[in-house]
Design a protein around this motif. Structure first.
Motif: not given
Length: 336
Positions: A68-79
């Protein structure tokens, strides 16, 4: 979504010649899942989904809040295209940042309202019940706690265990917070700190109960059933107490699935959630060895489980389970 597989069948005219697949499986793309669910269960889902649709699934495994925290950090760039969790607070965190694509209406309709958030931004795919696993050689039914709240009273000092560092237990505390408020939750956590023994992992806590190290442990139900389906060596002395009566200890936690707004494969991701909450995906819960509850409308769970309808669980809105406040309260109580 009327029929995701049919829509996806026309995604590319090259599929027919390249793969020679049936019409319903003509899909040219793949999806990536950030998976915080049980690895074996998600692998089984992914393989069956690929067989049915031709869509290749890449799985990256991790934990609820880690992803969840990784997705928030990645934002629109999440793979990632899809996020799967064991508990819903991680879904609420991602949704609170506006990072989920709404789930298709037809897919939402496959799951009862109590197993999905009101806003429809993600959906429940499975569920697990809170239980008090107790040592049958030491405790009889009349000696068990009537409520989860009783575990904070002096009577239970030194007699029970939990695994507070995991997302499972924090979801239970999140439900208590929503149901009873901050004051009750804070007082309960203080009583817990005075009374309980910490173990790293629910299975380890249950094993301690079975070995006679501790009289009981607050865990989820499937640890017991999974062990019983194997050798039973870590659970043969264990009984399960279901609090029922809409007690906080009867909380049923929802495992969630959501599609990221940043996904480049939204049609395929929508198809996956439709399949997962439909007959095929829910059948794997019924027939497999995860022992999690099926949540699809009309879907039966594994026959070894106490039926969901008999658990008399409290009503909890999964989209507002607040992990951040929970961890703050647990830190203040000295549990972390």
């Amino acid at each position: 979504m009327k029929n995701s597989v049919a829509l996806l069948a026309g995604a590319s005219a090259l599929v027919v010649s390249a793969f020679a697949l049936p019409v319903q499986a003509q899909v040219a793309d793949s999806i990536t899942i950030y998976n915080a669910q049980h690895e074996g269960l998600t692998k089984e889902w992914a393989e069956a989904f690929k067989e049915d649709t031709g869509i290749v699934v890449t799985i990256r495994n991790g934990s609820d809040m880690e992803f969840a925290n990784q997705i928030v950090q990645e934002g629109e760039n999440s793979p990632a295209d899809v996020f799967l969790t064991e508990n819903s607070p991680a879904m609420a965190l991602v949704d609170g940042k506006g990072l989920f694509e709404p789930v298709a209406t037809d897919t939402l309709a496959q799951v009862p309202e109590q197993f999905r958030p009101a806003n429809g931004h993600w959906i429940g795919v499975a569920a697990r019940s809170t239980v008090f696993a107790y040592d049958k050689t030491k405790l009889t039914e009349d000696k068990l706690p009537k409520s989860m709240l009783d575990l904070a009273t002096p009577e239970w000092k030194g007699r029970w265990a939990a695994s507070p560092s995991g997302a499972d237990f924090q979801a239970i505390v999140g439900a208590l917070l929503q149901l009873k408020g901050a004051d009750v939750t804070e007082n309960w956590l203080q009583g817990m700190q005075a009374n309980y023994t910490a173990y790293k992992g629910n299975s380890i806590a249950m094993k301690a109960v079975n070995a006679g190290e501790i009289e009981g442990a607050l865990i989820y139900h499937y640890y017991y059933f999974g062990d019983q389906a194997k050798t039973g060596e870590n659970s043969n002395n264990v009984g399960l107490h279901y609090f029922k009566g809409q007690d906080p200890g009867a909380f049923v936690s929802i495992s969630g699935g959501g599609i990221l707004k940043s996904s480049k494969h939204k049609e395929q991701a929508q198809a996956f959630l439709e399949w997962l909450t439909g007959e095929s995906g829910q059948r794997i819960l019924r027939e497999g060895t995860s022992f999690e509850y099926a949540v699809g409308k009309g879907a039966a769970s594994n026959k070894a489980l106490v039926p969901l309808a008999e658990l008399d669980a409290p009503k909890v809105e999964p989209s507002t389970l607040n992990n951040s406040e929970v961890t703050d309260l647990m830190t203040e109580a000295g549990i972390f």
